[in-house]
Design a protein around this motif. Structure first.
Motif, PDB file in Angstrom:
ATOM      1  N   ASP A 211      28.878 -17.917  16.745  1.00  0.00           N
ATOM      2  CA  ASP A 211      28.682 -18.468  18.321  1.00  0.00           C
ATOM      3  C   ASP A 211      29.395 -18.031  18.733  1.00  0.00           C
ATOM      4  N   ALA A 212      30.844 -17.509  18.699  1.00  0.00           N
ATOM      5  CA  ALA A 212      31.267 -16.637  20.207  1.00  0.00           C
ATOM      6  C   ALA A 212      30.624 -15.171  20.142  1.00  0.00           C
ATOM      7  N   ALA A 213      30.113 -14.827  19.003  1.00  0.00           N
ATOM      8  CA  ALA A 213      28.887 -13.548  20.287  1.00  0.00           C
ATOM      9  C   ALA A 213      27.963 -13.734  20.436  1.00  0.00           C
ATOM     10  N   ASP A 214      27.773 -14.972  21.120  1.00  0.00           N
ATOM     11  CA  ASP A 214      26.447 -15.504  21.461  1.00  0.00           C
ATOM     12  C   ASP A 214      25.808 -14.400  22.639  1.00  0.00           C
ATOM     13  N   ALA A 215      26.909 -14.606  23.621  1.00  0.00           N
ATOM     14  CA  ALA A 215      26.579 -13.320  24.632  1.00  0.00           C
ATOM     15  C   ALA A 215      26.181 -11.902  24.621  1.00  0.00           C
ATOM     16  N   ILE A 216      26.233 -11.402  23.064  1.00  0.00           N
ATOM     17  CA  ILE A 216      26.203  -9.982  22.882  1.00  0.00           C
ATOM     18  C   ILE A 216      25.036 -10.019  22.040  1.00  0.00           C
ATOM     19  N   LYS A 217      24.298 -11.314  20.919  1.00  0.00           N
ATOM     20  CA  LYS A 217      23.450 -10.838  19.878  1.00  0.00           C
ATOM     21  C   LYS A 217      21.635 -10.415  20.537  1.00  0.00           C
ATOM     22  N   PRO A 218      21.275 -10.425  21.671  1.00  0.00           N
ATOM     23  CA  PRO A 218      20.299  -9.878  22.083  1.00  0.00           C
ATOM     24  C   PRO A 218      20.099  -8.802  22.495  1.00  0.00           C
ATOM     25  N   TYR A 219      21.647  -8.324  21.917  1.00  0.00           N
ATOM     26  CA  TYR A 219      21.988  -6.083  21.705  1.00  0.00           C
ATOM     27  C   TYR A 219      21.692  -6.091  20.636  1.00  0.00           C
ATOM     28  N   LEU A 220      21.898  -7.055  19.333  1.00  0.00           N
ATOM     29  CA  LEU A 220      22.574  -6.595  18.304  1.00  0.00           C
ATOM     30  C   LEU A 220      20.461  -6.758  17.824  1.00  0.00           C
ATOM     31  N   MET A 221      21.299  -4.764  16.333  1.00  0.00           N
ATOM     32  CA  MET A 221      19.813  -4.355  16.314  1.00  0.00           C
ATOM     33  C   MET A 221      19.205  -5.185  15.704  1.00  0.00           C
ATOM     34  N   THR A 222      19.744  -6.362  14.679  1.00  0.00           N
ATOM     35  CA  THR A 222      18.937  -7.032  13.883  1.00  0.00           C
ATOM     36  C   THR A 222      18.484  -8.166  14.218  1.00  0.00           C
ATOM     37  N   ARG A 223      18.718  -8.436  15.833  1.00  0.00           N
ATOM     38  CA  ARG A 223      18.852  -9.330  15.399  1.00  0.00           C
ATOM     39  C   ARG A 223      16.840  -9.902  15.846  1.00  0.00           C
ATOM     40  N   HIS A 224      16.028  -8.984  16.174  1.00  0.00           N
ATOM     41  CA  HIS A 224      14.674  -9.394  16.304  1.00  0.00           C
ATOM     42  C   HIS A 224      13.865  -8.981  14.615  1.00  0.00           C
ATOM     43  N   TRP A 225      14.432  -8.754  13.720  1.00  0.00           N
ATOM     44  CA  TRP A 225      14.143  -7.666  13.045  1.00  0.00           C
ATOM     45  C   TRP A 225      12.955  -8.701  12.388  1.00  0.00           C
ATOM     46  N   LEU A 226      12.348  -9.758  12.050  1.00  0.00           N
ATOM     47  CA  LEU A 226      12.015 -10.656  11.445  1.00  0.00           C
ATOM     48  C   LEU A 226      10.964 -11.420  12.705  1.00  0.00           C
ATOM     49  N   ALA A 227      10.641 -10.560  13.584  1.00  0.00           N
ATOM     50  CA  ALA A 227       9.977 -10.916  14.777  1.00  0.00           C
ATOM     51  C   ALA A 227       8.152 -10.765  14.239  1.00  0.00           C
ATOM     52  N   PHE A 228       8.335  -9.981  13.023  1.00  0.00           N
ATOM     53  CA  PHE A 228       6.956  -9.722  13.101  1.00  0.00           C
ATOM     54  C   PHE A 228       6.276 -11.267  12.780  1.00  0.00           C
ATOM     55  N   VAL A 229       7.043 -12.454  12.070  1.00  0.00           N
ATOM     56  CA  VAL A 229       5.947 -13.689  11.394  1.00  0.00           C
ATOM     57  C   VAL A 229       5.629 -14.109  13.136  1.00  0.00           C
ATOM     58  N   ASP A 230       6.271 -13.932  13.815  1.00  0.00           N
ATOM     59  CA  ASP A 230       5.351 -14.542  15.644  1.00  0.00           C
ATOM     60  C   ASP A 230       4.223 -14.021  15.419  1.00  0.00           C
ATOM     61  N   LEU A 231       3.742 -13.006  15.322  1.00  0.00           N
ATOM     62  CA  LEU A 231       1.995 -12.458  15.505  1.00  0.00           C
ATOM     63  C   LEU A 231       1.352 -13.602  14.208  1.00  0.00           C
ATOM     64  N   PHE A 232       1.749 -14.006  13.700  1.00  0.00           N
ATOM     65  CA  PHE A 232       0.884 -14.403  13.003  1.00  0.00           C
ATOM     66  C   PHE A 232       0.996 -15.844  13.463  1.00  0.00           C
ATOM     67  N   ARG A 233       1.680 -16.444  14.438  1.00  0.00           N
ATOM     68  CA  ARG A 233       1.190 -18.171  15.198  1.00  0.00           C
ATOM     69  C   ARG A 233       0.012 -17.841  15.974  1.00  0.00           C
ATOM     70  N   ASP A 234      -0.019 -19.179  16.809  1.00  0.00           N
ATOM     71  CA  ASP A 234      -1.556 -19.331  17.588  1.00  0.00           C
ATOM     72  C   ASP A 234      -0.678 -20.287  18.998  1.00  0.00           C
ATOM     73  N   PRO A 235      -0.506 -19.329  20.012  1.00  0.00           N
ATOM     74  CA  PRO A 235      -1.037 -18.300  19.904  1.00  0.00           C
ATOM     75  C   PRO A 235       0.055 -17.254  19.884  1.00  0.00           C
ATOM     76  N   ILE A 236      -0.275 -16.398  19.857  1.00  0.00           N
ATOM     77  CA  ILE A 236       0.909 -15.581  19.303  1.00  0.00           C
ATOM     78  C   ILE A 236       2.325 -15.659  20.211  1.00  0.00           C
ATOM     79  N   ARG A 237       3.548 -15.102  19.248  1.00  0.00           N
ATOM     80  CA  ARG A 237       4.583 -15.606  20.472  1.00  0.00           C
ATOM     81  C   ARG A 237       5.366 -13.858  20.444  1.00  0.00           C
ATOM     82  N   TRP A 238       4.865 -13.538  21.916  1.00  0.00           N
ATOM     83  CA  TRP A 238       5.419 -11.746  22.595  1.00  0.00           C
ATOM     84  C   TRP A 238       5.972 -11.802  22.716  1.00  0.00           C
TER      85      TRP A 238
END
Lengths: 270, 369
Positions: A211-238
């Protein structure tokens, strides 16, 4: 230069052994699912794994979800870490540098070679998983593939989104490739460069759970890796998909730049 | 270019990539000088606005319970969620809780609630009930803010400095409940300066400490009304559909129990139209609220077993009491039938309310009610 590196990549047994090893875990998972008919509990396990018992055609996506958090980046770290340091270890870097090719072009060729390895690895995982899914797991329902949001995806939509997912997974590895290349210019040890990259990945994963790392989480390399799942939502979550691509491009620019900054005038003793 | 210049270029690029987004977020916001009462009035009216966006919720309570016994309470107070929201109004919206492994979608369309869960490949369709346990749509900032501000008095409200939330200038408002029976210490919220739409709500318990027990924040927002097609689910014919009468035990109690609760409990007046709430008593105002739900024996038995598993439960045999965060829970089987009472009030208030409900409950004809 790029062609030379690609030929080297394709003719190395290590490339194919690594790809073979990458397929081992998804294959084991497919066999276990087929034998036990037990999927993960709702809300747990890798993406799509709960759905493959009823629709085996989704197993390529589940397989990507299995290898993406650890095995694929480790493989990229090993191949990327070997790019420059491996040449030093085998006493071939001096001969590469005496050719009439700038160091920047050599770095670009090495980076392209790592990215091609990622493409090959992702494609291999997808194809093998597709065959396993069709042979071992459930048949696709006659009503069509069900999206994560419950709607029906036509074959054309499914093909398009699956293609986008594979492109996204390849892009997700750009940051790892750039970091591995940078470490490879820092050390004479390919193993050291790979371990350094894996250390960055582990640190990123640990910080994501803090939790203490909230401020830097958007910059972490692994933060969005599994976001490819969002391509299979309806509508796509871009949102996360776009953030993920931008994050990887940021890592690529900074660490490829750092590799260039360090390698451009690096002393080569061997 | 020398080595030092090359490293400077790389450093400058890295700093720019990190600093630009942070700088945009930190742009100062000018306050409009609107009074707290006026802002609260606009917030209360904002659930009619149409909008879409994403909401991040974070519960910071160590919940000693597991499972679905309390519906979404455990998840809302103890976990984090990401919600996708399409909001056309209080009776027409879709809220998707997205996870890496799937999603759960809740659609409210007039008098019907539809819930889709990907991992179960199942959709349930039930009539909407005002009596139900909290669910994802209840923690969307606009819904939570309205629930907490309803009945607030002017003396309990004050202004907070404006901030930037989801890229919008947002006016701050603080509610400090004056009622000593409340376990909610304060509520801070920020609403869009232009429209009054709540964008962030923070709920603090009465204990000293700086962390909110529940935060719900809009992370991206589009202030245009989404089309009706966005607030429906276009479900595949391959999914299992179940139709029921209730979504949870609270709604079930209302549907079947032939009771009419008293008009007051623990000194708190009954809230809402008795016709709407039936057998379930809802008491209090704003964040000082409790509900008393009659339970069938089989449901009470399961709940009792759940509560007894919690290490901090106080068990007298006939009554089991438990508190976590600002929430107090009491299962009362001391007389005929069973009641579960829960609310953001002190444990003593809940005990008093249980006694009052038992003393004042009337038996009625469930059909003619």
């Amino acid at each position: 230069m790029i062609r030379v590196e690609l030929v080297k990549l394709m003719t190395r047994p290590r490339t194919w052994i690594t790809i073979l090893a990458l397929n081992a875990l998804p294959t084991l998972v497919a066999v276990l699912l087929a034998v036990t008919d037990l999927g993960p509990r709702p809300g747990t396990g890798p993406p799509f794994l709960s759905a493959v018992l009823t629709d085996g055609t989704l197993f390529p996506l589940a397989a990507l979800g299995i290898v993406l958090p650890l095995f694929l980046p480790v493989a990229v770290a090993v191949v990327g870490g070997d790019a420059i340091a491996g040449e030093v270890q085998s006493d071939t870097l001096r001969y590469l540098l005496v050719r009439p090719v700038s160091r920047l072009r050599l770095l670009v060729a090495k980076l392209v070679s790592v990215v091609v390895f990622v493409v090959l690895a992702v494609l291999a995982v997808a194809v093998v998983a597709y065959v396993e899914g069709r042979l071992l797991l459930g048949d696709a329902p006659a009503t069509g593939v069900v999206s994560v949001s419950g709607s029906t995806l036509t074959q054309a939509e499914m093909t398009q989104r699956t293609g986008l997912a594979f492109v996204y997974v390849v892009l997700a590895m750009l940051g790892v490739a750039a970091i591995a290349l940078f470490f490879s210019t820092l050390t004479d040890s390919a193993v050291g460069a790979a371990l350094g990259t894996i250390g960055v990945l582990v640190a990123s994963t640990v910080l994501l759970g803090l939790d203490a790392a909230d401020a830097i989480k958007p910059y972490l390399m692994t933060r969005h890796w599994l976001a490819f799942v969002d391509l299979f939502r309806d509508p796509i979550r871009w949102g996360d998909v776009v953030d993920g691509v931008l994050t990887q491009l940021g890592y690529l620019v900074v660490f490829a730049g750092a590799a260039w900054a360090n390698f451009a005038t690096k002393d080569v003793n061997r | 270019m020398g080595p030092a210049a090359r490293w400077l270029v790389v450093l400058a690029v890295a700093v720019a990539l990190v600093a630009v987004p942070q700088g945009l977020r930190a742009l100062p916001v000018e306050d409009t000088g609107e009074s707290a009462a006026d802002l609260a009035a606009r917030v209360l009216d904002a659930d009619r606005l149409g909008w879409s966006g994403e909401v991040a919720t974070q519960g910071d309570v160590e919940v000693p319970l597991s499972g679905d016994t309390f519906g979404g309470v455990v998840r809302i107070l103890g976990e984090s969620s990401r919600l996708r929201v399409w909001w056309r109004g209080p009776t027409q919206h879709r809220v998707d809780r997205v996870r890496e492994s799937g999603e759960t979608d809740v659609v409210r369309s007039g008098g019907t609630t539809v819930r889709w869960r990907y991992e179960g490949n199942r959709v349930s369709v039930v009539p909407y009930s005002r009596i139900r346990l909290p669910d994802d749509p209840d923690v969307v900032p606009v819904a939570l803010a309205q629930r907490l501000l309803t009945g607030a008095r002017a003396a309990e409200l004050s202004r907070l400095p404006s901030e930037r939330v989801a890229g919008r200038a947002a006016a701050g408002l603080r509610l400090v409940p004056a009622d000593p029976r409340s376990t909610v210490g304060r509520v801070d919220l920020w609403a869009d300066q232009e429209t009054g739409l709540p964008l962030r709500v923070e709920v603090y318990d009465g204990a000293a400490g700086s962390r909110p027990v529940l935060t719900t924040e809009t992370t991206s927002v589009d202030l245009t009304r989404p089309p009706r097609s966005r607030t429906t689910l276009d479900l595949s014919s391959g999914v299992d559909v179940s139709r029921g009468v209730t979504l949870d035990d609270a709604a079930g109690a209302d549907a079947y129990a032939p009771f009419a609760p008293p008009s007051e409990a623990a000194g708190l007046p009954r809230r809402g139209d008795p016709e709407d709430f039936g057998a379930v008593g809802v008491y209090g105002r704003g964040p000082t609220v409790l509900v008393a739900v009659p339970l069938r024996d089989v449901v009470a038995k399961g709940l009792r077993e759940q509560l007894r598993k919690a290490g901090t439960v106080r068990d007298t045999g006939e009554r089991q009491a438990l508190e976590f965060g600002p929430l107090s829970v009491l299962l009362d089987s001391s007389g005929r039938g069973n009641y579960v009472l829960l609310g953001t009030v002190t444990p003593q208030t809940l005990v008093q309310a249980a006694d009052d409900v038992r003393a004042g409950v009337r038996l009625v004809d469930p059909v003619g009610r």
